[in-house]
Design a protein around this motif. Structure first.
Motif, PDB file in Angstrom:
ATOM      1  N   VAL A 131     -15.882 -14.484  12.229  1.00  0.00           N
ATOM      2  CA  VAL A 131     -14.688 -14.037  12.959  1.00  0.00           C
ATOM      3  C   VAL A 131     -14.803 -14.538  14.395  1.00  0.00           C
ATOM      4  O   VAL A 131     -15.893 -14.598  14.952  1.00  0.00           O
ATOM      5  N   MET A 132     -13.684 -14.892  14.980  1.00  0.00           N
ATOM      6  CA  MET A 132     -13.748 -15.347  16.371  1.00  0.00           C
ATOM      7  C   MET A 132     -12.381 -15.338  17.047  1.00  0.00           C
ATOM      8  O   MET A 132     -11.351 -15.537  16.404  1.00  0.00           O
ATOM      9  N   ASN A 133     -12.433 -15.085  18.348  1.00  0.00           N
ATOM     10  CA  ASN A 133     -11.254 -15.155  19.208  1.00  0.00           C
ATOM     11  C   ASN A 133     -11.648 -15.983  20.418  1.00  0.00           C
ATOM     12  O   ASN A 133     -11.944 -15.462  21.486  1.00  0.00           O
ATOM     13  N   PRO A 134     -11.696 -17.322  20.251  1.00  0.00           N
ATOM     14  CA  PRO A 134     -12.185 -18.191  21.330  1.00  0.00           C
ATOM     15  C   PRO A 134     -11.161 -18.317  22.457  1.00  0.00           C
ATOM     16  O   PRO A 134      -9.983 -17.983  22.281  1.00  0.00           O
ATOM     17  N   THR A 161     -10.763  -8.196  22.511  1.00  0.00           N
ATOM     18  CA  THR A 161      -9.717  -8.503  21.542  1.00  0.00           C
ATOM     19  C   THR A 161      -8.994  -7.198  21.227  1.00  0.00           C
ATOM     20  O   THR A 161      -9.645  -6.217  20.847  1.00  0.00           O
ATOM     21  N   PRO A 162      -7.665  -7.128  21.396  1.00  0.00           N
ATOM     22  CA  PRO A 162      -6.949  -5.870  21.145  1.00  0.00           C
ATOM     23  C   PRO A 162      -7.281  -5.282  19.774  1.00  0.00           C
ATOM     24  O   PRO A 162      -7.441  -6.011  18.799  1.00  0.00           O
ATOM     25  N   ARG A 163      -7.383  -3.966  19.734  1.00  0.00           N
ATOM     26  CA  ARG A 163      -7.820  -3.274  18.520  1.00  0.00           C
ATOM     27  C   ARG A 163      -6.980  -3.644  17.313  1.00  0.00           C
ATOM     28  O   ARG A 163      -7.501  -3.873  16.219  1.00  0.00           O
ATOM     29  N   SER A 206      -7.924  -7.000  15.952  1.00  0.00           N
ATOM     30  CA  SER A 206      -9.216  -6.868  15.266  1.00  0.00           C
ATOM     31  C   SER A 206      -9.033  -6.241  13.899  1.00  0.00           C
ATOM     32  O   SER A 206      -9.683  -6.632  12.918  1.00  0.00           O
ATOM     33  N   GLU A 207      -8.145  -5.245  13.817  1.00  0.00           N
ATOM     34  CA  GLU A 207      -7.895  -4.554  12.547  1.00  0.00           C
ATOM     35  C   GLU A 207      -7.330  -5.507  11.504  1.00  0.00           C
ATOM     36  O   GLU A 207      -7.749  -5.494  10.345  1.00  0.00           O
ATOM     37  N   LEU A 234     -16.979  -7.912  15.340  1.00  0.00           N
ATOM     38  CA  LEU A 234     -18.080  -7.654  14.411  1.00  0.00           C
ATOM     39  C   LEU A 234     -18.072  -6.197  13.964  1.00  0.00           C
ATOM     40  O   LEU A 234     -18.202  -5.890  12.772  1.00  0.00           O
ATOM     41  N   LEU A 235     -17.914  -5.288  14.912  1.00  0.00           N
ATOM     42  CA  LEU A 235     -17.972  -3.862  14.610  1.00  0.00           C
ATOM     43  C   LEU A 235     -16.764  -3.396  13.803  1.00  0.00           C
ATOM     44  O   LEU A 235     -16.879  -2.502  12.963  1.00  0.00           O
ATOM     45  N   THR A 236     -15.605  -3.994  14.057  1.00  0.00           N
ATOM     46  CA  THR A 236     -14.414  -3.597  13.296  1.00  0.00           C
ATOM     47  C   THR A 236     -14.541  -4.021  11.839  1.00  0.00           C
ATOM     48  O   THR A 236     -14.155  -3.275  10.935  1.00  0.00           O
ATOM     49  N   VAL A 237     -15.071  -5.207  11.581  1.00  0.00           N
ATOM     50  CA  VAL A 237     -15.320  -5.621  10.200  1.00  0.00           C
ATOM     51  C   VAL A 237     -16.298  -4.653   9.540  1.00  0.00           C
ATOM     52  O   VAL A 237     -16.090  -4.197   8.410  1.00  0.00           O
TER      53      VAL A 237
END
Length: 843
Positions: free
Chosen positions: A306-309, A200-202, A205-206, A233-236
């Motif tokens: 959070v999800m980007n299916p 997912t592009p940064r 995600s931000e 997950l890590l960006t959150v």
């Protein structure tokens, strides 16, 4: 290449990846590179933990670990207890390197090491987090080489790429995890359509992370049902404070096994403890996961989802598909009246995530735009989501943000605890981006504006709207963003009366908000009323422009703005040169940008997000790397450091300052010497120009064509013929030959003089670095960072004024000719034409 900053590490690793992968597809090569990188991490962590266990210096750990046969059982048990795994001595990365140096390394060494690792973790309570991690790294694949020797050679080169990196040490400051995430992103961009499986592009995600963390009171658990690489997950987590980040528990599910492995590696490299992560390899739609550990028959719920299916996924493909198994008795779907269409699983993914959302939590999901307005079963699900008051925010994003699709997407935010009557915030952020090659990219200012609007829930014309349930019902439950947020375009209004009778409409002048705010008196004085509601300029346009810029309000505004800019620079320069080791530079960047947003805006003139972006650009250009070095090595050492520069082939091309470029040192500390070089450079340019003039004269002279071949002057022929000419002759050819020879010598001599002076100045400059004082370093850094800052900020004010002055000029021109003027011009032209035709007849 000396590695000192994150950017240095990123550049080295990606350059290595580009050189080593050859023609292999990026989506395949990532499994090898990231797998080998992770194995180096496991190996280094094994040695670091053994060093602590045995209470020996880290530099002795490898030899001592090899020799610890008599206590191997105790050591292994201690490592399993501490790490949840261990790498055997014969399988250590350092052992691989020694075998490569001794030319005894074989591909089988990697296969044996992975098999041994998998066997050793079977007794670990965290076995699930490590089991099968390297299953997608097939070292026998022909993708690595056509035969065993080729595969051996390529794997050796890849292993050597990480040989000198201490992964255990890099992990302590998040450098390792960030480098891994950077590589995932680079592979994502290189992989094109295949990137959607794991990346997912940064900037997306931000947006999701900042929206989640700004709208949720407490986040201790987070879940991504289509987890990909784990970046969401890590960006959150990055946006939580240290205490909450330490407590956070990560959950995720991923269908693709290679990507599932990627996720676990990513989380572990970012320092997530094995007992704080639960990642499952499974089909999210086929099986509802996870269950509550305490109540096995109940679903587990999370503070954040959070999800980007995969977009519009066909979940009916294959025998015994997830769609065929799905029923309305499934608690995930039962409250929404119908299942998602079999060829478009978007709402199936959404309802799964929503089902696992805690009543006080927040969910953010990336979806294709079509979920807002498509009919049929999707319309029914959308209607039920709205009636249950669960859709909180819809954010329309620009198209082409993702490498795997050009379609526009949305971020939908859902909650279960919305109060009755709460409106749906609809944001149209589709125009906020910058082009980056073939892709569109959100800028820092675009992200900030979205997040601010989410926090304030303000209605901004052309950007955001609060839609009530009644309004949505009137639109037949259609959530298509243009129905709620009207796009604002600068309409080129044509005033009919102004065209017919002349004169600029008064309302058009009133719409020049910046000029009216800063120079209303001057604007009014520059126009005369010619009839009610219409005015005519009484001075020339250029005089008008000068009058506006000389207006008291404009000058006062510029002076006040300059004072604010100077205060901002003073404040932040003092902070940037004194950085505590534990300070988060990312947090500092965010704070500085937010400060600029407030301190350097001018209401209705300089947009707050323009100021925000100038500071964000400053971090991209200089501050990210420079502050990292200052934080690590201190101000003076950083300022004094000199490095050797090489070209892309590794050839040394010179020396320069690591942070302070030598051109800046020369500009500030070698003013006289630099002026001497400048004089010589000007003389060399004049000599070059004189030489080129003679060459061009010769080319146009047929008598001199013997001295040219393929358009190039033949100096040897000129030199030879010049000897044979009578030096006293006035022949024009001889005159040119002499002039050319003189000009050629002057050009060469001038060029050599410049090179000699530049080399001498460079030598002086490089020698000067070692004696730079603290005050000199501060002066140089201030000039580097903020030398153009004042001008960049003031340009925002000038741009606002210039934009409206251009509009004003257009208005004056547009309404200067009336209908009667045009008719008169037409008659004059017709008369002129008749006269010309009469002359032709007479002739």
């Amino acid at each position: 290449m000396t590695i000192q900053t994150n950017q240095d590490l990123y550049a080295r690793l990606w350059d290595g990846a580009e050189q080593l992968r050859g023609s292999m597809d990026a989506s395949k090569y990532k499994d090898y590179m990231l797998g080998i990188m992770f194995y180096k991490f496991l190996s280094d962590k094994t040695l670091a933990s053994f060093s602590e266990y045995a209470e020996i210096p880290s530099e002795e750990a490898y030899e001592q670990y090899l020799a610890a046969d008599d206590m191997r059982v105790q050591v292994n048990a201690a490592l399993i207890s501490t790490l949840g795994y261990y790498v055997q001595p014969e399988d250590l990365y350092q052992t691989w390197i020694k075998k490569i140096e001794n030319n005894t390394f074989e591909v089988q060494n990697i296969k044996d090491a992975i098999n041994n690792f998998n066997r050793n973790i079977q007794g670990s309570s965290n076995r699930h987090d490590f089991d099968g991690l390297f299953s997608s790294m097939n070292v026998d694949s022909p993708d690595l080489g056509g035969d065993l020797n080729a595969r051996n050679k390529n794997l050796r080169a890849l292993i050597k790429l990480f040989a000198d990196l201490d992964m255990a040490e890099l992990q302590k400051t998040d450098v390792l995890g960030d480098a891994y995430e950077y590589l995932v992103g680079q592979f994502g961009m290189e992989s094109g359509k295949k990137a959607g499986e794991f990346y997912t592009p940064r900037q997306v995600s931000e947006v999701m992370a900042q929206v989640i963390t700004s709208t949720t009171d407490s986040i201790q658990t987070i879940y991504d049902p289509t987890v990909g690489s784990g970046s969401l997950l890590l960006t959150v987590a990055k946006h939580l404070d240290t205490e909450n980040r330490t407590l956070l528990r990560y959950y995720g599910q991923e269908y693709n096994t290679a990507t599932f492995n990627l996720t676990r590696m990513n989380l572990l490299l970012h320092g997530v403890q094995p007992d704080h992560m639960t990642i499952n390899n499974g089909d999210t739609l086929r099986e509802d996961w996870p269950e509550d550990e305490r109540n096995p028959q109940q679903s587990k719920q999370f503070d954040a989802v959070v999800m980007n299916p995969p977009y519009s996924h066909n979940w009916s493909k294959g025998d015994d598909s997830a769609y065929e198994q799905a029923t309305l008795t499934d608690p995930r779907y039962q409250d929404y009246g119908t299942l998602a269409p079999k060829t478009k699983a978007d709402f199936a993914f959404l309802l799964h995530g929503l089902y696992h959302l805690d009543n006080q939590g927040t969910m953010a999901i990336v979806l294709p735009h079509g979920v807002l307005f498509r009919g049929g079963d999707e319309a029914m699900i959308r209607q039920n989501l709205l009636k249950r008051n669960q859709i909180d925010i819809i954010i329309g994003m620009p198209s082409t943000l993702f490498t795997n699709t050009s379609i526009p997407v949305i971020v939908m935010v859902l909650k279960k605890n919305r109060s009755n009557g709460d409106k749906v915030l609809i944001i149209d952020a589709s125009d906020g981006f910058v082009k980056d090659g073939k892709q569109n990219k959100l800028r820092e200012r675009d992200i900030a504006k979205i997040v601010d609007t989410v926090k304030t829930r303000d209605e901004i014309p052309g950007f955001s709207h609060l839609a009530s349930l009644d309004e949505i019902r009137e639109n037949d439950w259609n959530l298509n963003i243009p129905r709620y947020v009207e796009s604002i375009t600068q309409e080129d209004v044509q005033d009919v009366d102004g065209h017919l009778k002349g004169g600029v409409p008064a309302y058009a002048l009133e719409n020049l908000h910046v000029i009216n705010k800063l120079a209303k008196a001057e604007l009014d004085a520059s126009f005369d009323v010619i009839r009610p509601g219409y005015l005519q300029a009484n001075i020339d346009k250029e005089v008008l422009r000068k009058s506006i810029y000389q207006a008291h309000g404009v000058i006062a505004s510029k002076n006040a703005y300059q004072t604010s800019i100077s205060a901002f620079v003073e404040k932040w320069f003092a902070r940037l040169i004194k950085l505590a080791p534990e300070l988060s530079l990312e947090a500092l960047k965010f704070e500085m940008s937010r400060d600029a947003q407030q301190a350097l805006k001018i209401d209705d003139v300089v947009d707050q997000y323009s100021a925000y972006q100038v500071v964000a650009n400053l971090w991209t250009a200089f501050l990210t790397q420079d502050t990292e070095l200052i934080q690590k090595f201190g101000l003076i050492q950083t300022g004094q450091e000199v490095v050797t520069e090489t070209n892309n082939k590794g050839k040394v091309i010179g020396r320069n300052g690591r942070v302070i470029p030598k051109t800046l040192v020369q500009k500030v500390l070698f003013v006289a010497e630099l002026q001497e070089v400048t004089v010589l450079q000007q003389a060399a340019e004049e000599a070059e120009e004189a030489y080129n003039t003679l060459v061009e004269e010769g080319q146009s002279n047929a008598d001199l064509e013997a001295y040219y071949e393929d358009g190039k002057v033949q100096k040897n022929s000129i030199k030879s013929d010049l000897k044979d000419y009578d030096k006293t002759s006035d022949d024009a050819i001889l005159t040119w030959l002499k002039a050319f020879t003189t000009a050629d010598k002057l050009k060469s001599d001038s060029s050599r003089a410049v090179k000699k002076a530049e080399d001498a100045l460079d030598e002086l400059t490089i020698a000067r670095y070692a004696s730079l004082t603290e005050d000199e370093v501060k002066t140089l850094l201030r000039e580097k960072w903020f030398g153009a800052f004042d001008a960049d900020m003031l340009k925002l004010l000038d741009n606002a004024i210039d934009s409206e002055l251009d509009q004003l000029s257009t208005l004056v021109d547009r309404y200067s000719d009336t209908l009667s003027d045009i008719q008169a011009q037409k008659k004059a032209l017709e008369a002129e034409l008749q006269s010309m035709m009469a002359e032709l007849v007479e002739g």
